[in-house]
Design an enzyme around this catalytic site. Structure first.
Site, PDB file in Angstrom:
ATOM      1  N   SER A  90       0.830  -1.196   0.000  1.00  0.00           N
ATOM      2  CA  SER A  90       0.000   0.000   0.000  1.00  0.00           C
ATOM      3  C   SER A  90       0.869   1.252   0.000  1.00  0.00           C
ATOM      4  O   SER A  90       1.623   1.473  -0.944  1.00  0.00           O
ATOM      5  CB  SER A  90      -0.963  -0.047   1.184  1.00  0.00           C
ATOM      6  N   ASP A  97     -10.096  -4.895  -4.263  1.00  0.00           N
ATOM      7  CA  ASP A  97      -9.517  -3.862  -3.405  1.00  0.00           C
ATOM      8  C   ASP A  97     -10.227  -2.531  -3.643  1.00  0.00           C
ATOM      9  O   ASP A  97     -10.146  -1.960  -4.732  1.00  0.00           O
ATOM     10  CB  ASP A  97      -8.021  -3.731  -3.695  1.00  0.00           C
ATOM     11  N   HIS A 138      -7.895  -5.581   0.233  1.00  0.00           N
ATOM     12  CA  HIS A 138      -6.698  -4.736   0.178  1.00  0.00           C
ATOM     13  C   HIS A 138      -5.419  -5.436   0.630  1.00  0.00           C
ATOM     14  O   HIS A 138      -4.335  -5.112   0.158  1.00  0.00           O
ATOM     15  CB  HIS A 138      -6.929  -3.488   1.039  1.00  0.00           C
TER      16      HIS A 138
END
Length: 276
Positions: free
Chosen positions: A107, A223, A253
């Site tokens: 991320s 996601d 995610h």
């Protein structure tokens, strides 16, 4: 498995906490950079799995996160994160002088790693990026972006809340609950952090052709936090010929913490093995 903890001093005199998981005989190092609001301890499952296969895994808490110092979620410049990653790599080269080093970023950590890659780092064996932050989904609210840009000029430390949907992290309810109750997790950012993220996304996209290192891209197809289109774009545009994309149907995610994590961890291990 030996576990290690420590601190090193990074740019701006911030104390950066790190932890490591090391098998008795390690064949390579995986250096982990976590996502927004979380910390190194959330990667113990990944570390234990890879440690059982002979990989030493080390993860830092970026400044303003976890047990590291600094205002929660604040940076003066994206270079702050670059220094944290670069200096941590130097620490690992001293700790593990004979082992190849791979990078892993999830991320926000994927953006830290990609920014590092476009600067063409020397002697890197390869990188893995997960939940790629190139096409933000939920957090990229237009009003919040506008406020961040305005405040960043006049009050860069202004605190804001990034209203991340915790339920979008994983389909595994235990993972979601653990995140919710974790005292080291936070959802605070500063105005400057917001503008620096947006600028770094633009920088990486403009310089993506300079990525020539082996690259594994992991993304959950469902996601909602960072859209899968960013991962697909990265796979198309990165110049390296040694690149692989794994998109996991239904996964949220955090593929490494989702219901299909067994397959994800296996994919990571097999890719690392091919690149030793």
């Amino acid at each position: 498995m030996q576990t290690l903890e420590g601190y090193f001093v990074s740019f701006g005199a911030e104390k950066i906490f790190y932890r490591g998981w090391r098998p008795a005989k390690a064949k390579a190092v995986l250096q982990v950079t976590h996502g927004f609001g979380e910390h190194s301890g959330r990667y113990e499952g990944l570390a234990q799995y890879l440690g059982s296969l002979g990989y030493a895994v080390y993860a830092q808490d970026l400044r303003g996160h976890g047990r590291s110092t600094g205002q929660r979620g604040h940076i003066e410049s994206w270079l702050d994160y670059w220094y944290d990653l670069t200096l941590f790599r130097s620490q690992l080269e001293a700790l593990e002088p004979r082992l190849p080093i791979f990078l892993y970023g999830h991320s926000m950590g994927s953006l830290v790693v990609l920014d590092y890659l476009v600067k063409q780092p020397p002697d890197l064996r390869g990188a893995i990026v997960s939940g790629v932050l190139l096409e933000p989904g939920q957090p990229a609210q237009p009003l919040l972006v506008a406020i961040a840009r305005l405040l960043s000029r006049f009050w860069p430390q202004a605190p804001l809340r990034l209203n991340l949907d915790i339920n979008a992290l994983s389909r595994d309810s235990a993972t979601v609950q653990a995140y919710r109750s974790d005292p080291l997790v936070h959802n605070r950012v500063s105005a400057r952090w917001g503008t620096e993220v947006l600028q770094t996304i633009e920088t990486v996209k403009a310089q993506v052709k300079s990525i020539r290192d082996p690259l594994l891209i992991l993304h959950g197809e469902a996601d909602a936090i960072n859209r899968v289109e960013g991962a697909r774009w990265l796979f198309r545009e990165a110049s390296t010929t040694d690149k692989e994309l794994r998109v996991y149907p239904g996964s949220f995610h955090e593929p490494h913490n989702d219901l299909n994590k067994g397959q994800v961890l296996q994919d990571i291990a097999e890719w690392l093995e091919r690149h030793l």
